[in-house]
Structure formats: structure tokens, C-alpha cells
Design a protein around this motif. Structure first.
Motif, PDB file in Angstrom:
ATOM      1  N   UNK A 158      -0.563   0.177  77.313  1.00 49.26           N
ATOM      2  CA  UNK A 158      -1.940  -0.304  77.230  1.00 49.26           C
ATOM      3  C   UNK A 158      -2.145  -1.036  75.911  1.00 49.26           C
ATOM      4  N   UNK A 159      -3.089  -1.996  75.926  1.00 50.68           N
ATOM      5  CA  UNK A 159      -3.369  -2.805  74.738  1.00 50.68           C
ATOM      6  C   UNK A 159      -4.870  -2.980  74.612  1.00 50.68           C
ATOM      7  N   UNK A 160      -5.342  -3.037  73.368  1.00 51.71           N
ATOM      8  CA  UNK A 160      -6.757  -3.319  73.127  1.00 51.71           C
ATOM      9  C   UNK A 160      -6.933  -4.011  71.782  1.00 51.71           C
ATOM     10  N   UNK A 161      -7.985  -4.816  71.703  1.00 52.40           N
ATOM     11  CA  UNK A 161      -8.405  -5.410  70.440  1.00 52.40           C
ATOM     12  C   UNK A 161      -9.533  -4.570  69.867  1.00 52.40           C
ATOM     13  N   UNK A 162      -9.598  -4.482  68.540  1.00 52.03           N
ATOM     14  CA  UNK A 162     -10.799  -3.947  67.907  1.00 52.03           C
ATOM     15  C   UNK A 162     -11.551  -5.117  67.274  1.00 52.03           C
TER      16      UNK A 162
ATOM     17  N   UNK B 177     -15.526  -2.435  69.960  1.00 48.49           N
ATOM     18  CA  UNK B 177     -16.313  -2.841  68.799  1.00 48.49           C
ATOM     19  C   UNK B 177     -16.563  -1.640  67.895  1.00 48.49           C
ATOM     20  N   UNK B 178     -16.565  -1.915  66.586  1.00 49.89           N
ATOM     21  CA  UNK B 178     -16.853  -0.856  65.612  1.00 49.89           C
ATOM     22  C   UNK B 178     -17.641  -1.450  64.457  1.00 49.89           C
ATOM     23  N   UNK B 179     -18.377  -0.599  63.739  1.00 46.77           N
ATOM     24  CA  UNK B 179     -19.188  -1.090  62.616  1.00 46.77           C
ATOM     25  C   UNK B 179     -18.986  -0.248  61.360  1.00 46.77           C
ATOM     26  N   UNK B 180     -17.843   0.411  61.278  1.00 47.96           N
ATOM     27  CA  UNK B 180     -17.498   1.138  60.059  1.00 47.96           C
ATOM     28  C   UNK B 180     -16.142   0.649  59.582  1.00 47.96           C
ATOM     29  N   UNK B 181     -15.677   1.214  58.497  1.00 45.34           N
ATOM     30  CA  UNK B 181     -14.416   0.743  57.916  1.00 45.34           C
ATOM     31  C   UNK B 181     -13.272   0.848  58.910  1.00 45.34           C
ATOM     32  N   UNK B 182     -13.266   1.880  59.717  1.00 40.63           N
ATOM     33  CA  UNK B 182     -12.184   2.080  60.674  1.00 40.63           C
ATOM     34  C   UNK B 182     -12.723   2.283  62.081  1.00 40.63           C
ATOM     35  N   UNK B 183     -11.944   1.867  63.035  1.00 42.65           N
ATOM     36  CA  UNK B 183     -12.290   2.098  64.434  1.00 42.65           C
ATOM     37  C   UNK B 183     -11.952   3.525  64.845  1.00 42.65           C
ATOM     38  N   UNK B 184     -11.137   4.203  64.052  1.00 41.97           N
ATOM     39  CA  UNK B 184     -10.650   5.527  64.410  1.00 41.97           C
ATOM     40  C   UNK B 184     -11.642   6.622  64.029  1.00 41.97           C
ATOM     41  N   UNK B 185     -12.799   6.576  64.659  1.00 43.49           N
ATOM     42  CA  UNK B 185     -13.814   7.610  64.457  1.00 43.49           C
ATOM     43  C   UNK B 185     -13.352   8.906  65.116  1.00 43.49           C
ATOM     44  N   UNK B 186     -13.996   9.984  64.753  1.00 36.82           N
ATOM     45  CA  UNK B 186     -13.652  11.289  65.330  1.00 36.82           C
ATOM     46  C   UNK B 186     -13.791  11.242  66.848  1.00 36.82           C
ATOM     47  N   UNK B 187     -14.850  10.627  67.337  1.00 35.20           N
ATOM     48  CA  UNK B 187     -15.081  10.530  68.774  1.00 35.20           C
ATOM     49  C   UNK B 187     -13.982   9.732  69.461  1.00 35.20           C
TER      50      UNK B 187
END
Length: 108
Positions: free
Chosen positions: A36-40, A80-90
Motif C-alpha cells: 500500500x502507498x499513501x501521500x501525506x 492530510x495533517x496540520x501538525x509537525x508529524x502525520x504520525x499522531x497517536x490516533x
């Protein structure tokens, strides 16, 4: 074994000669990756700490937020993300647990 390739923040707002040097190898990686592949996609906003504390207003405009033109033909999921990293806890607890191997590429 489930694999995921996360292509991080390859957006017009980061366009530079150094970034453009990555495009051929990144296209090859995406094309040949067996999984699988995804863009952030990073999206800033007026109330963010980047704007309030650092006076950094990039990625508020749609032009900065756009995926690089050279990668749009892949038509992958865009997270999509709006913090420093896309790797949030959720994100880690819900999406990433599905995978045995995770690979990162792009701007990070």
C-alpha cells in the motif's frame, strides 16, 4: 506481510532544486513498491503555532498545499495533517497497526 509506503509532504510549497532531484527515484520507488502507498499533505492554518509563534505562514494557500505536479498522476490516498508529524497517536493506533513494515520517503 502487509507493507506501507508513506510519501511525506511532497508539496509545491517545498519545491526546490534539491527536492526535484528526488523525483525520478521517488517515482521509481512508488511504481515498484509492492504494498500500500499513501501521500501525506501538510496544511497550515492561521491559528497554528507555526503562524502564531514562528510567524511561518507557508502552506495556508492551496498552491503551497498541492502535491507536486510530477507526482499527481499516481492518484494515491492523501492523508492530510496540520501538525509537525502525520504520525499522531490516533493514526498509529488505527492505521499503522495494520502493517508489518512501514517505509518512509519524501520530506521529513
Amino acid at each position: 506481510m502487509r507493507k506501507l509506503l508513506v510519501i511525506i509532504d511532497m508539496q509545491e510549497g517545498f519545491r526546490s532544486s534539491n527536492l526535484l532531484m528526488l523525483i525520478p527515484k521517488l517515482r521509481e520507488l512508488i511504481s515498484n513498491f509492492n504494498g500500500d502507498k499513501m501521500f501525506t499533505i501538510y496544511e497550515n492554518h492561521e491559528e497554528s503555532n507555526f503562524v502564531k509563534r514562528l510567524n511561518w505562514g507557508k502552506f495556508i494557500s492551496n498552491e503551497d498545499r498541492e502535491l507536486l505536479l510530477e507526482l499527481r498522476d499516481f492518484n494515491l490516498e492523501m492523508l492530510k495533517h496540520n501538525s509537525y508529524t502525520v504520525f499522531s497517536k490516533n493514526f498509529v493506533e488505527t492505521r499503522l497497526r495494520e502493517y508489518d513494515e512501514i517505509y518512509l520517503a519524501g520530506v521529513y
